[in-house]
Write an enzyme that holds these catalytic residues in place. Structure first.
Site, PDB file in Angstrom:
ATOM      1  N   GLU A   1       0.827  -1.225   0.000  1.00  0.00           N
ATOM      2  CA  GLU A   1       0.000   0.000   0.000  1.00  0.00           C
ATOM      3  C   GLU A   1       0.855   1.266   0.000  1.00  0.00           C
ATOM      4  O   GLU A   1       0.462   2.298   0.509  1.00  0.00           O
ATOM      5  CB  GLU A   1      -0.952   0.026   1.209  1.00  0.00           C
ATOM      6  CG  GLU A   1      -2.027  -1.037   1.157  1.00  0.00           C
ATOM      7  CD  GLU A   1      -2.985  -0.944   2.323  1.00  0.00           C
ATOM      8  OE1 GLU A   1      -2.942   0.058   3.061  1.00  0.00           O
ATOM      9  OE2 GLU A   1      -3.782  -1.871   2.503  1.00  0.00           O
ATOM     10  N   GLY A   2       2.015   1.172  -0.609  1.00  0.00           N
ATOM     11  CA  GLY A   2       2.926   2.317  -0.640  1.00  0.00           C
ATOM     12  C   GLY A   2       3.925   2.227   0.496  1.00  0.00           C
ATOM     13  O   GLY A   2       3.547   2.037   1.647  1.00  0.00           O
TER      14      GLY A   2
END
Length: 814
Positions: free
Chosen positions: A500-501
């Site tokens: 998610e980054g």
């Protein structure tokens, strides 16, 4: 008298600003004072002028029509010219989710009632029964070494159990056959599974977080829900969701994957749909998925939908059996071999009713994803981090008590006390922040900023506690094998940090970059007013913003001088001072952040170093608040105070460090030192906890206690002699034998060990120092300790490598 009058005037206005009373009240008070001074008091004319000018200025600002046309209108026109352009993805990210306690922290004057109005974290009876029943049973079925080093997958019987017990349906409503758990229940399941096997935890958590199930529930058509949700609940369909493209990474706006609106003839009928091409990677459960959730950009070059060509990001649901869908080979995530791999497709035609939500949802995919991420980030990945803290506390404390060096348990050494203290306090703080945020989710909030804080800062905290656990265990944690309960989790740490980054992105761009606009009481209102060309709304927000800035400019030095003592605390007792310290740092944070935002304007989103420091401050203000709230929820157990003190001291120290980093690098030269002096007039005040507090935490982990039980509650505790079960059994045995060990050492002046225990017990029995039962306890403790300290060994054949047989030279020598 003249000087005193002026001082009293500004002291009174300062008090009004400190209390954040309305502008009209300040104008009225200054007007009355000016009239009184000018007409009734024989003071020098400069005093009359000061009172009169001050009153005139405040009255002018309080008269909205006059102020709006003479001051606000030119500022409004200027603001519209400098307002930075905002991409559609940025707008949708800002529109997603809600704010809560994060907005209170950003106010500079948090209302603690807002924090304490949140319901206490709890599980329903059904959720607790599931955790105690199926989750416990599943944990007993799992052998993480076998899963990751032999099978490289969950065993078939485990997959079947997961389906039968509906582990994949925790977020699906009961009307569709799901378990319909709360966020607390969902997280409790993931946490417990993560303390046993990250592979199993990831396999369960992904269908219950961002993916087809959640998107369908919020945005799917009735037909889509009725078809897919029961199948997902029963495990007949295994979902995955494909977002990340190799070239785009975390920049979803740059994804090259595309769907083109077109028509195809199918079974003699013309069908409107999309021709979709994609190349995705890092897709969890893709290798076993039967239904593929997909995000892609949408174009309508022929105007078949009657609008613009570029329609935005769309989400669709595609059976993996569809011609043209390719599920690639597997990726191998380090340390936790859950199913993960790429997926590709070239000109795959999908009808419009495969778009999640139907044709009307085309182009709304990013908003849909942001809506789900606003909540989802707060559940699964933080649950894994909480599990890491529990495992590290439970097993490192036990190992440090079992393992002897220099005639005493290694946990008694001050050098070992330091990492033990960090582990315990971090575990306490992580769970406090996690459960508090889950309560907000269960109340119906979608705290997008707090979710990002949890994702970034809890996964980093997990990295720290596992590193500390590895250091305490030494060689025991380095040599791989079935009895090494740390190495696989250590190797898997980058997965949760990257997904998610990466946390670099989350910290430097999301937490404060998004939080500054969402949490600020007036900034977003000013931006929206400018976009809507609404002068009245801009005027109202602008002057409230001015009052807010002045108030914080007054509050920060006053609270800095007093250490926050003049501010209220919602509780009395040992933590009251901590609430006041947070009040003090909130005012400093808010004033500093507001001025930085005003000076940089639209350039702030590129000032990632400053943004990261502000993110650190905001995150630790939240975690300190959550820690204090947990202490209250637990009934203020005095034995937990060392954990609370250490965690809060550390958080407030990090807030102070972050702000001083901002002052050293403030964008306007010369203003940083002034702000530093205003906000910290007496210098640095927030040090980390002392050694005595760390010593008390270490002893909590080394002994059986109610505090230790609360800290590790929710972790799986093996009752068989596998890697973790053996440590827990040896820990119990060592504590049971402790009185006999002290008696033996005092009488014989020798330390028992596996090599001398039989001889020492014989001497002690002969001397009447210990009983037969105590001798057996000592022998059992030493035998189990020796097994714990031992590391795994493998024969050449077991390694099954190219050198599975001994090299010729070694064979000849033997």
């Amino acid at each position: 008298m003249n000087i005193l009058s002026v001082v009293l005037l500004f002291a009174g206005l300062g008090l009004l600003a400190y209390l954040r009373l309305p502008l009209w009240l300040a104008a009225l008070a200054s007007l009355i004072a000016a009239v009184a001074v000018v007409t009734a008091t024989p003071l020098a004319w400069p005093v009359d002028v000061i009172f009169s000018v001050t009153a005139a200025a405040l009255v002018f600002m309080a008269l909205k029509p006059l102020r709006r046309n003479l001051l606000s209108r030119p500022l409004f026109n200027w603001f519209k010219t400098v307002l930075p352009a905002m991409s559609d993805t940025e707008k949708e990210a800002l529109d997603a989710g809600t704010v809560w306690w994060d907005a209170e922290l950003f106010s500079g004057r948090p209302k603690w009632k807002t924090l304490f109005d949140m319901p206490k974290p709890t599980l329903t009876e059904e959720e607790q029964a599931f955790v105690d029943g199926p989750v416990e049973e599943l944990c007993k079925m799992l052998d993480d070494w076998k899963i990751n080093r032999e099978l490289k997958d969950l065993p078939p019987e485990v997959w079947q159990f997961i389906r039968e017990k509906r582990f994949l349906s925790m977020i699906i409503p009961k009307e569709y056959g799901g378990l319909d758990f709360t966020a607390q229940g969902n997280a409790a399941v993931v946490t417990k599974l993560s303390t046993r096997s990250l592979t199993a935890a990831v396999s369960v958590m992904v269908p219950n977080s961002l993916g087809p199930g959640e998107l369908l529930m919020h945005f799917g058509t009735d037909a889509q829900k009725k078809h897919y949700l029961p199948r997902l609940a029963r495990g007949e369909d295994i979902p995955c969701f494909a977002l990340t493209s190799p070239q785009a990474g975390s920049d979803a706006a740059s994804m090259p994957d595309e769907g083109i609106v077109c028509k195809r003839t199918i079974d003699g009928k013309e069908v409107l749909g999309l021709s979709v091409s994609w190349d995705k990677r890092y897709i969890t459960l893709a290798p076993v998925a039967t239904v593929l959730g997909l995000a892609f950009k949408t174009r309508d070059p022929d105007g078949l939908l009657g609008g613009k060509e570029h329609l935005g990001i769309t989400c669709a649901l595609i059976p993996t059996s569809t011609p043209g869908v390719e599920i690639g080979n597997r990726h191998l995530p380090g340390g936790s071999l859950f199913m993960n791999g790429p997926t590709r497709g070239k000109d795959v035609f999908i009808p419009m009713d495969w778009v999640i939500g139907g044709q009307e949802r085309i182009g709304q995919g990013w908003r849909m994803l942001m809506h789900c991420l606003a909540a989802g980030r707060a559940i699964s990945l933080p649950a894994q981090s909480v599990a890491g803290g529990k495992v590290a506390s439970m097993l490192t404390g036990a190992y440090a008590r079992i393992r002897y060096q220099f005639k005493q348990p290694i946990g008694y050494f001050e050098g070992i006390e330091e990492p033990l203290a960090r582990i315990g306090a971090e575990a306490y703080r992580m769970e406090a922040a996690h459960k508090l945020t889950l309560s907000a989710l269960d109340r119906g909030d979608k705290p997008v900023v707090l979710s990002a804080i949890l994702k970034a800062y809890l996964t980093e905290a997990n990295r720290k506690v596992v590193n500390d656990a590895m250091d305490v265990h030494g060689g025991k944690a380095v040599v791989e094998g079935p009895n090494n309960y740390l190495s696989l989790g250590y190797q898997a740490l980058p997965v949760s940090i990257t997904v998610e980054g990466a946390n670099i992105l989350t910290r430097s761009m999301i937490v404060f970059g998004q939080g500054a606009i969402r949490c600020h009481p007036y900034l977003l209102k000013e931006m929206l007013a400018a976009q809507d060309d609404d002068l009245a709304a801009f005027d109202d927000a602008l002057w409230r913003h001015v009052g807010y800035l002045i108030s914080n400019g007054v509050r920060a030095p006053i609270l800095g001088l007093t250490g926050g003592l003049v501010s209220p605390s919602p509780v009395s007792g040992p933590t009251a001072r901590d609430f006041r310290r947070i009040n003090r740092l909130c005012s400093a944070f808010t004033l500093t952040a507001d001025l930085a935002l005003l000076i940089l304007g639209g350039k702030f989103k590129f000032a990632e170093k400053l943004s990261g420091r502000f993110a650190d401050a905001l995150a630790h203000l939240y975690m300190a608040s959550a820690t204090l709230r947990r202490f209250e929820d637990d009934g203020r157990p005095s034995e937990d105070l060392p954990l609370v003190r250490y965690a809060v001291d550390d958080s407030l120290h990090q807030v102070e460090e972050a702000l001083h980093g901002v002052y050293r690098n403030f964008p306007m030269p010369g203003l940083g030192p002034i702000l530093k002096w205003l906000c910290f007039p007496t210098g640095r005040r927030h040090a980390r906890s002392d050694d005595r507090t760390g010593h008390r935490i270490a002893r909590l982990l080394l002994e059986k206690s109610a505090s230790r039980d609360r800290l590790i509650h929710g972790a799986f505790m093996s009752d068989v002699e596998d890697g973790t079960g053996l440590v827990l059994k040896a820990f119990d045995a060592v504590l049971k034998a402790e009185p006999a060990e002290h008696a033996l050492r005092n009488a014989l002046k020798q330390v028992p060990s596996p090599s001398n225990i039989d001889a020492l017990c014989s001497k002690a029995l002969a001397a009447g120092v210990i009983t037969e039962e105590q001798a057996e306890d000592l022998k059992n403790a030493q035998a189990l300790s020796a097994r714990v300290i031992a590391v795994d060994e493998f024969t050449p054949a077991e390694l099954q490598g190219s050198q599975s047989e001994a090299p010729p030279a070694l064979a000849e020598a033997s």
